[in-house]
Write an enzyme that holds these catalytic residues in place. Sequence first.
Site, PDB file in Angstrom:
ATOM      1  N   HIS A   7       0.842  -1.442   0.300  1.00  0.00           N
ATOM      2  CA  HIS A   7       0.026  -0.392  -0.136  1.00  0.00           C
ATOM      3  C   HIS A   7       0.525   0.945   0.084  1.00  0.00           C
ATOM      4  O   HIS A   7       2.365   1.000   0.415  1.00  0.00           O
ATOM      5  CB  HIS A   7      -1.068  -0.127   1.303  1.00  0.00           C
ATOM      6  CG  HIS A   7       0.036   0.104   2.526  1.00  0.00           C
ATOM      7  ND1 HIS A   7      -0.369  -1.352   3.798  1.00  0.00           N
ATOM      8  CD2 HIS A   7       0.315   0.543   3.674  1.00  0.00           C
ATOM      9  CE1 HIS A   7       0.046  -0.546   4.598  1.00  0.00           C
ATOM     10  NE2 HIS A   7       1.166   0.571   4.336  1.00  0.00           N
ATOM     11  N   HIS A  78       3.671   7.318   3.742  1.00  0.00           N
ATOM     12  CA  HIS A  78       4.751   6.053   4.247  1.00  0.00           C
ATOM     13  C   HIS A  78       4.712   5.138   2.215  1.00  0.00           C
ATOM     14  O   HIS A  78       3.617   4.843   1.989  1.00  0.00           O
ATOM     15  CB  HIS A  78       5.073   5.089   5.418  1.00  0.00           C
ATOM     16  CG  HIS A  78       3.911   4.597   5.588  1.00  0.00           C
ATOM     17  ND1 HIS A  78       2.626   5.078   6.650  1.00  0.00           N
ATOM     18  CD2 HIS A  78       3.124   2.949   5.150  1.00  0.00           C
ATOM     19  CE1 HIS A  78       1.614   4.352   7.196  1.00  0.00           C
ATOM     20  NE2 HIS A  78       1.943   2.527   6.522  1.00  0.00           N
ATOM     21  N   GLU A 128       7.780   0.953   5.367  1.00  0.00           N
ATOM     22  CA  GLU A 128       6.861  -0.220   5.582  1.00  0.00           C
ATOM     23  C   GLU A 128       7.243  -1.467   5.058  1.00  0.00           C
ATOM     24  O   GLU A 128       7.288  -1.500   3.912  1.00  0.00           O
ATOM     25  CB  GLU A 128       5.698  -0.135   6.157  1.00  0.00           C
ATOM     26  CG  GLU A 128       4.719  -0.594   6.916  1.00  0.00           C
ATOM     27  CD  GLU A 128       3.069  -0.562   7.479  1.00  0.00           C
ATOM     28  OE1 GLU A 128       2.220   0.373   5.913  1.00  0.00           O
ATOM     29  OE2 GLU A 128       2.605  -1.049   7.781  1.00  0.00           O
TER      30      GLU A 128
HETATM   31 CO    CO Z   1       0.981   1.105   6.369  1.00  0.00          CO
END
Ligand code: CO
Length: 136
Positions: A7, A78, A128
């Site tokens: 994502h 992020h 991440e």
């Molecule tokens: Co995230």
Amino acid sequence: MITALDHIAIAVPDLEKAIKRFVEDFGLPMGGREDVSSAKTTAAFLPLPPTNIELVYPLNGEGPIATYLEKKGGGLHHLCFRSDNIEEDVARLRGKGYQFLGDAPTPGAHGSMVIFIHPKSCDGVLIEINQPAEEH
Ligand code: CO
């Protein structure tokens, strides 16, 4: 091994307004929302295969997203890479000198395990790494 761009996360000052924008204006489906207390974050997911947009908003008005919004007002927060073996990827990247936020992966959204690489290890981008629940 990194297997996908899981994502892209955007920090938003008004979650309802942002959801409305992505659903009504951009036509993305609403995938669900989740309070992630470990990250003091409310996350809304909008699938856009093969990835997702994650809208992140402070849970109870505090935490890292609250700090980010105070400084920047909102923005790209992020990227998340999906891993099929997060422990192995973390060990490999640590071996190359990458600094992580935290010592080990912790529970994230959807029962996944997550860890963040310090932005200073990646030209200012917060990355991440997650491993979905079904893969660990
Ligand atoms: Co995230």
